[in-house]
Design an enzyme around this catalytic site. Sequence first.
Site, PDB file in Angstrom:
ATOM      1  CE1 TYR A   1     -20.981 -16.321  -5.240  1.00  0.00           C
ATOM      2  CE2 TYR A   1     -19.787 -14.344  -4.566  1.00  0.00           C
ATOM      3  CZ  TYR A   1     -20.340 -15.136  -5.564  1.00  0.00           C
ATOM      4  OH  TYR A   1     -20.241 -14.745  -6.859  1.00  0.00           O
TER       5      TYR A   1
ATOM      6  CE  LYS B   1       5.589   4.482   3.835  1.00  0.00           C
ATOM      7  NZ  LYS B   1       6.627   4.079   4.813  1.00  0.00           N
TER       8      LYS B   1
HETATM    9  C1  LIG Z   1       6.367   4.812   6.049  1.00  0.00           C
HETATM   10  C2  LIG Z   1       7.477   5.434   6.842  1.00  0.00           C
HETATM   11  C3  LIG Z   1       7.267   6.626   7.552  1.00  0.00           C
HETATM   12  C4  LIG Z   1       5.898   7.230   7.752  1.00  0.00           C
HETATM   13  O1  LIG Z   1       5.290   6.602   8.857  1.00  0.00           O
HETATM   14  P1  LIG Z   1       3.820   7.001   9.371  1.00  0.00           P
HETATM   15  O2  LIG Z   1       3.627   6.114  10.539  1.00  0.00           O
HETATM   16  O3  LIG Z   1       2.883   6.709   8.259  1.00  0.00           O
HETATM   17  O4  LIG Z   1       3.867   8.450   9.708  1.00  0.00           O
HETATM   18  C5  LIG Z   1       8.375   7.235   8.134  1.00  0.00           C
HETATM   19  N1  LIG Z   1       9.612   6.684   8.049  1.00  0.00           N
HETATM   20  C6  LIG Z   1       9.838   5.519   7.405  1.00  0.00           C
HETATM   21  C7  LIG Z   1      11.213   4.967   7.372  1.00  0.00           C
HETATM   22  C8  LIG Z   1       8.783   4.847   6.798  1.00  0.00           C
HETATM   23  O5  LIG Z   1       8.999   3.679   6.180  1.00  0.00           O
END
Ligand SMILES: *Cc1c(COP(=O)(O)O)cnc(C)c1O
Length: 371
Positions: free
Chosen positions: A263, A41
């Site tokens: 800044y 993702k």
């Molecule tokens: C994002 C996610 C993962 C991956 O988690 P990590 O901590 O990055 O390994 C796994 N399961 C779900 C449901 C997630 O939303």
Amino acid sequence: MTRNLPDPSEPWLTVDLDAIVANYHAIAARGPGAEVAPVVKADAYGTGAAPVARRLWAEGARTFFVARASEGVALRSALGPARPAGIHVLDGCPAGAAPRLLAHDLVPVLNGLDQVEHWSAAAPRGTRLPCALHIDTGLNRLGLRPEEAAALADAPGRLNRLDVGLVLSHLACGGIADHPMNPVQRDRFVEAAALFPEARRSLASSGAAFQTEDYSFDMIRAGISLYGGGPFDAPDPRIRPVATLDAPIVQVRHLRPGETVGYGATYSVDRPLRLAVIALGYADGVLRSFSPGGYGWLAGRRCPLLGRISMDLIAMDVSEVADAAPGQRVEMFGPNLPIDGVARQAGTVSYELLTRIAARVPRVHLGETPE
Ligand SMILES: *Cc1c(COP(=O)(O)O)cnc(C)c1O
């Protein structure tokens, strides 16, 4: 193997695909017998979902997770017909989503009884649609409550258009070693998953995979540790660094006591100071909370960031680097400045550091990248 490098006068995010592969195997070793399903993702946490997924397919990965249907559509196209992966969509099947999921052969992770209805209704007569079922065991984010899952399993008519291939849950404290909530959620998960005995089971993300106890079941959903983040938000010797953010010095300036930097004039110079101005800023995804307190890495040294980070530029004290000059590249995180440490210093976690890197920063992939 390094292909055409982008413009050397701009920042780059270099992504070491061989390191991702090494991390994939290190995670697999945590659950012998469990499949490692890469979570890609958010463009594989900013590292580039297409090259990452193609490379991991070549290593044997066959199931991938994305958050959004649109990410699934893009991933399906990046993998192409020669790589018929199972692509699971964590947002599941909201109202109206089914046609697109079907058209791209995406498997929704059904998160509630309403989604069970939406996906069932989309099944052509006489068929069952593949799906995963998310059971919430304590995170209180997405998923059926265990009692809802029990009610569903007790009314098999409600499932006769579905083929539940996977039951999953997600830990609230998987990223904290040996947290007492983890075994509590595991017990709830085992009980709820037993209602769907034909389905495979998945509970572990990166953190859970590295707990002392075994949480691997049939599938580990691996995200951050593929991309070089330690499973417990700290550098971990079992995980190789993957991503390096670096950018060139644009200009070196010599400041006198009494002058200020940036800044808000928040940094006052109290000694003769050599300052490097780096072509990197918050529009590239560097959080403003990197400075003060953070460092860049130049010529084997940690150099303090000074004053406020601006949109396209960062100031850094290079008084200790005698030959600092325009064009030299400064590492903001990478092998010398581990992302978990940099993230902590900036008040965040490696996940946010990586996913904030802006689209304008080109990704440079090192290692074999299948087309
Ligand atoms: C994002 C996610 C993962 C991956 O988690 P990590 O901590 O990055 O390994 C796994 N399961 C779900 C449901 C997630 O939303």
